[in-house]
Design a protein around this motif. Structure first.
Motif, PDB file in Angstrom:
ATOM      1  N   ILE A   1       0.873  -1.187   0.000  1.00 58.78           N
ATOM      2  CA  ILE A   1       0.000   0.000   0.000  1.00 58.78           C
ATOM      3  C   ILE A   1       0.903   1.227   0.000  1.00 58.78           C
ATOM      4  CG2 ILE A   1      -1.620   1.353   1.387  1.00 58.78           C
ATOM      5  CD1 ILE A   1      -3.043  -1.167   2.080  1.00 58.78           C
ATOM      6  N   TYR A   2       0.575   2.191  -0.870  1.00 61.85           N
ATOM      7  CA  TYR A   2       1.408   3.399  -0.960  1.00 61.85           C
ATOM      8  C   TYR A   2       0.523   4.643  -0.862  1.00 61.85           C
ATOM      9  CZ  TYR A   2      -0.159   3.616  -5.866  1.00 61.85           C
ATOM     10  OH  TYR A   2      -0.932   3.674  -7.014  1.00 61.85           O
ATOM     11  N   LEU A   3       1.157   5.751  -0.534  1.00 60.11           N
ATOM     12  CA  LEU A   3       0.482   7.055  -0.451  1.00 60.11           C
ATOM     13  C   LEU A   3       0.394   7.623  -1.859  1.00 60.11           C
ATOM     14  CD1 LEU A   3      -0.507   9.281   1.601  1.00 60.11           C
ATOM     15  CD2 LEU A   3       1.783  10.247   1.414  1.00 60.11           C
ATOM     16  N   SER A   4      -0.830   7.873  -2.341  1.00 59.32           N
ATOM     17  CA  SER A   4      -0.952   8.390  -3.715  1.00 59.32           C
ATOM     18  C   SER A   4      -1.417   9.846  -3.697  1.00 59.32           C
ATOM     19  CB  SER A   4      -1.915   7.519  -4.519  1.00 59.32           C
ATOM     20  OG  SER A   4      -3.232   7.730  -4.087  1.00 59.32           O
ATOM     21  N   ASN A   5      -1.241  10.511  -4.832  1.00 59.54           N
ATOM     22  CA  ASN A   5      -1.659  11.928  -5.005  1.00 59.54           C
ATOM     23  C   ASN A   5      -1.220  12.793  -3.832  1.00 59.54           C
ATOM     24  OD1 ASN A   5      -3.055  10.976  -7.273  1.00 59.54           O
ATOM     25  ND2 ASN A   5      -4.827  10.475  -6.032  1.00 59.54           N
ATOM     26  N   PHE A   6       0.064  12.725  -3.502  1.00 63.18           N
ATOM     27  CA  PHE A   6       0.515  13.452  -2.302  1.00 63.18           C
ATOM     28  C   PHE A   6       1.029  14.857  -2.585  1.00 63.18           C
ATOM     29  CE2 PHE A   6       3.894  10.478  -3.612  1.00 63.18           C
ATOM     30  CZ  PHE A   6       4.950  11.352  -3.854  1.00 63.18           C
ATOM     31  N   THR A   7       0.854  15.354  -3.837  1.00 63.39           N
ATOM     32  CA  THR A   7       1.216  16.753  -4.113  1.00 63.39           C
ATOM     33  C   THR A   7       0.031  17.452  -4.781  1.00 63.39           C
ATOM     34  OG1 THR A   7       2.011  16.357  -6.364  1.00 63.39           O
ATOM     35  CG2 THR A   7       3.640  16.118  -4.596  1.00 63.39           C
ATOM     36  N   LEU A   8       0.047  18.778  -4.745  1.00 73.62           N
ATOM     37  CA  LEU A   8      -0.930  19.556  -5.513  1.00 73.62           C
ATOM     38  C   LEU A   8      -0.605  19.391  -6.993  1.00 73.62           C
ATOM     39  CD1 LEU A   8      -1.032  22.846  -3.371  1.00 73.62           C
ATOM     40  CD2 LEU A   8      -2.616  20.915  -3.300  1.00 73.62           C
ATOM     41  N   SER A   9      -1.605  19.612  -7.846  1.00 75.78           N
ATOM     42  CA  SER A   9      -1.404  19.336  -9.279  1.00 75.78           C
ATOM     43  C   SER A   9      -0.348  20.262  -9.898  1.00 75.78           C
ATOM     44  CB  SER A   9      -2.726  19.473 -10.027  1.00 75.78           C
ATOM     45  OG  SER A   9      -3.266  20.750  -9.759  1.00 75.78           O
ATOM     46  N   GLU A  10      -0.121  21.444  -9.275  1.00 79.47           N
ATOM     47  CA  GLU A  10       0.875  22.356  -9.858  1.00 79.47           C
ATOM     48  C   GLU A  10       2.300  22.119  -9.324  1.00 79.47           C
ATOM     49  OE1 GLU A  10      -1.098  24.913  -6.527  1.00 79.47           O
ATOM     50  OE2 GLU A  10      -1.651  23.262  -7.874  1.00 79.47           O
ATOM     51  N   SER A  11       2.483  21.060  -8.530  1.00 75.46           N
ATOM     52  CA  SER A  11       3.796  20.797  -7.935  1.00 75.46           C
ATOM     53  C   SER A  11       4.868  20.515  -8.992  1.00 75.46           C
ATOM     54  CB  SER A  11       3.701  19.583  -7.005  1.00 75.46           C
ATOM     55  OG  SER A  11       4.997  19.132  -6.664  1.00 75.46           O
ATOM     56  N   LYS A  12       6.051  21.126  -8.797  1.00 75.99           N
ATOM     57  CA  LYS A  12       7.188  20.866  -9.707  1.00 75.99           C
ATOM     58  C   LYS A  12       7.690  19.426  -9.551  1.00 75.99           C
ATOM     59  CE  LYS A  12       9.048  25.509 -10.444  1.00 75.99           C
ATOM     60  NZ  LYS A  12       8.272  26.373  -9.545  1.00 75.99           N
ATOM     61  N   PHE A  13       7.332  18.783  -8.442  1.00 75.28           N
ATOM     62  CA  PHE A  13       7.735  17.387  -8.201  1.00 75.28           C
ATOM     63  C   PHE A  13       7.237  16.492  -9.346  1.00 75.28           C
ATOM     64  CE2 PHE A  13       7.482  13.302  -5.746  1.00 75.28           C
ATOM     65  CZ  PHE A  13       8.783  13.284  -5.266  1.00 75.28           C
ATOM     66  N   LEU A  14       6.087  16.873  -9.928  1.00 77.54           N
ATOM     67  CA  LEU A  14       5.467  16.050 -10.977  1.00 77.54           C
ATOM     68  C   LEU A  14       6.237  16.109 -12.291  1.00 77.54           C
ATOM     69  CD1 LEU A  14       1.713  16.724 -10.135  1.00 77.54           C
ATOM     70  CD2 LEU A  14       3.147  14.815  -9.410  1.00 77.54           C
ATOM     71  N   ASN A  15       7.202  17.063 -12.408  1.00 77.01           N
ATOM     72  CA  ASN A  15       8.094  17.057 -13.581  1.00 77.01           C
ATOM     73  C   ASN A  15       9.097  15.909 -13.472  1.00 77.01           C
ATOM     74  OD1 ASN A  15       6.831  19.416 -14.293  1.00 77.01           O
ATOM     75  ND2 ASN A  15       8.425  20.738 -13.455  1.00 77.01           N
ATOM     76  N   LEU A  16       9.372  15.486 -12.224  1.00 69.89           N
ATOM     77  CA  LEU A  16      10.389  14.456 -11.985  1.00 69.89           C
ATOM     78  C   LEU A  16       9.763  13.095 -11.722  1.00 69.89           C
ATOM     79  CD1 LEU A  16      12.221  16.354  -9.086  1.00 69.89           C
ATOM     80  CD2 LEU A  16      12.846  16.447 -11.494  1.00 69.89           C
ATOM     81  N   PHE A  17       8.480  13.078 -11.421  1.00 70.73           N
ATOM     82  CA  PHE A  17       7.880  11.894 -10.814  1.00 70.73           C
ATOM     83  C   PHE A  17       6.551  11.588 -11.474  1.00 70.73           C
ATOM     84  CE2 PHE A  17       4.907  10.178  -7.663  1.00 70.73           C
ATOM     85  CZ  PHE A  17       5.640   9.167  -7.047  1.00 70.73           C
ATOM     86  N   ARG A  18       6.375  10.327 -11.881  1.00 72.88           N
ATOM     87  CA  ARG A  18       5.066   9.898 -12.400  1.00 72.88           C
ATOM     88  C   ARG A  18       4.598   8.721 -11.568  1.00 72.88           C
ATOM     89  NH1 ARG A  18       5.994   9.565 -18.936  1.00 72.88           N
ATOM     90  NH2 ARG A  18       6.153  11.823 -19.305  1.00 72.88           N
ATOM     91  N   GLU A  19       3.414   8.864 -11.021  1.00 72.97           N
ATOM     92  CA  GLU A  19       2.918   7.825 -10.110  1.00 72.97           C
ATOM     93  C   GLU A  19       2.848   6.453 -10.790  1.00 72.97           C
ATOM     94  OE1 GLU A  19      -1.092   7.593  -7.633  1.00 72.97           O
ATOM     95  OE2 GLU A  19       0.249   9.170  -6.937  1.00 72.97           O
ATOM     96  N   GLU A  20       2.399   6.436 -12.045  1.00 70.97           N
ATOM     97  CA  GLU A  20       2.221   5.131 -12.712  1.00 70.97           C
ATOM     98  C   GLU A  20       3.566   4.446 -13.001  1.00 70.97           C
ATOM     99  OE1 GLU A  20       2.127   8.234 -16.009  1.00 70.97           O
ATOM    100  OE2 GLU A  20       1.459   8.055 -13.940  1.00 70.97           O
ATOM    101  N   SER A  21       4.648   5.227 -13.030  1.00 68.40           N
ATOM    102  CA  SER A  21       5.976   4.630 -13.239  1.00 68.40           C
ATOM    103  C   SER A  21       6.657   4.321 -11.911  1.00 68.40           C
ATOM    104  CB  SER A  21       6.885   5.593 -13.999  1.00 68.40           C
ATOM    105  OG  SER A  21       6.230   6.118 -15.107  1.00 68.40           O
ATOM    106  N   ALA A  22       6.174   4.951 -10.844  1.00 66.18           N
ATOM    107  CA  ALA A  22       6.840   4.802  -9.541  1.00 66.18           C
ATOM    108  C   ALA A  22       6.321   3.595  -8.772  1.00 66.18           C
ATOM    109  CB  ALA A  22       6.638   6.063  -8.712  1.00 66.18           C
ATOM    110  N   PHE A  23       5.057   3.234  -8.978  1.00 65.78           N
ATOM    111  CA  PHE A  23       4.447   2.153  -8.194  1.00 65.78           C
ATOM    112  C   PHE A  23       3.936   1.068  -9.132  1.00 65.78           C
ATOM    113  CE2 PHE A  23       3.472   6.228  -5.915  1.00 65.78           C
ATOM    114  CZ  PHE A  23       4.458   6.082  -4.949  1.00 65.78           C
ATOM    115  N   LEU A  24       4.145  -0.173  -8.770  1.00 69.15           N
ATOM    116  CA  LEU A  24       3.675  -1.282  -9.608  1.00 69.15           C
ATOM    117  C   LEU A  24       2.150  -1.245  -9.737  1.00 69.15           C
ATOM    118  CD1 LEU A  24       5.955  -4.158  -8.295  1.00 69.15           C
ATOM    119  CD2 LEU A  24       5.906  -3.283 -10.616  1.00 69.15           C
TER     120      LEU A  24
END
Length: 300
Positions: free
Chosen positions: A258-281
């Motif tokens: 079990i993982y924590l999902s959608n943990f940033t606001l949609s405008e977060s710069k973190f999402l330039n580096l990170f994609r949830e579907e690639s990070a978690f099986l």
């Protein structure tokens, strides 16, 4: 028991070319870099070698097999630097260059899950570690007949400030951990939760241990992550929060995650580096983070 490891000499025939990856970050990052190098070199038909720093970071735990390229030799090589982002891209199937130095913080199953058996073999714990962990878990089990071990990694530390201030995100809160634990308690008999964190004070205040099924590992030393990591990776299932340490615990443990999902606001710069579907099986289960405190502080 202290084991002195000697660098195994480079088996790569350097004159035929060599691929390596820049070695940086703590344990989870180093594992991600190693697995990605292993896979991309194989896909492109090149020989992978690791730098001494990566060997020193991984060999205390694992039976890794990639040869080490000595520093003096590495400094002489005219490397072609190739930057990677955090997920696999079609262009990575065709990286040209005889001497390639990969760069980045890749930590995504999309690079290497097709050869997961080989990756699991590379990250096989040394026998003395397996034995110590099994003895430890056996003691924890005590008189109980059936125990389902669930490892919980709670990332705190530098992220307590970084997530809200830099990345417009949140960390796992009490409610998330309660939901995740309740999922396992409902589904499996005899759950025993084993908690590791670099913020153990917060965990002891926020994780309810009154049922007698929670064990806190008092060893949140970031300079010596091996003990916590090896214990969590031997559990049956995993609750992760954020970070590469928890990701690798879950990847090696198998079982349910079990993982924590959608943990940033949609405008977060973190999402330039990170994609949830690639990070978690895909089979891992996400529980959405509560962003209400962030949203209200953003509007105030």
């Amino acid at each position: 028991m202290i084991i002195h490891h000697v660098h195994h000499s480079v088996n790569c025939k350097i004159n035929r070319g060599a691929w390596t990856i820049y070695s940086t970050g703590r344990l989870g990052n180093q594992m991600g870099q190693y697995a990605t190098l292993y896979s991309l070199a194989k896909l492109n038909g090149h020989k992978p070698c690791i730098l001494p720093e990566m060997y020193d970071a991984l060999v205390p735990l694992f039976n890794i097999t990639l040869p080490v390229i000595q520093e003096a030799i590495a400094l002489e090589i005219p490397w072609k630097i190739y930057n990677l982002h955090d997920w696999m891209s079609p262009r990575y199937y065709n990286i040209r260059g005889k001497y390639v130095l990969l760069h980045g913080y890749p930590c995504s199953w999309t690079f290497y899950h097709h050869i997961r058996n080989e990756i699991h073999r590379e990250f096989t714990f040394h026998d003395h570690i397996k034995q110590r962990v099994n003895n430890y878990l056996c003691k924890l089990k005590g008189e109980r007949k059936k125990v389902t071990f669930v490892g919980i990694h709670v990332r705190r530390g530098d992220y307590v400030n970084l997530m809200p201030n830099l990345w417009k995100g949140v960390l796992a809160d009490k409610a998330y951990l309660e939901k995740a634990m309740s999922y396992f308690r409902t589904k499996y008999k005899g759950c025993l939760f084993v908690v590791a964190s670099n913020g153990m004070g917060w965990c002891k205040k926020n994780i309810d241990a009154s049922k007698g099924d929670v064990h806190f590992l008092d060893n949140g030393n970031e300079k010596l992550p091996w003990k916590d990591f090896s214990i969590l990776a031997h559990c049956n299932h995993t609750i992760m929060t954020i970070g590469t340490f928890g990701y690798w615990v879950a990847y090696l443990a198998g079982g349910e995650t079990i993982y924590l999902s959608n943990f940033t606001l949609s405008e977060s710069k973190f999402l330039n580096l990170f994609r949830e579907e690639s990070a978690f099986l895909p089979e891992w289960k996400g529980i959405a983070a509560n962003l209400s405190a962030l949203i209200s502080s953003n509007h105030s």
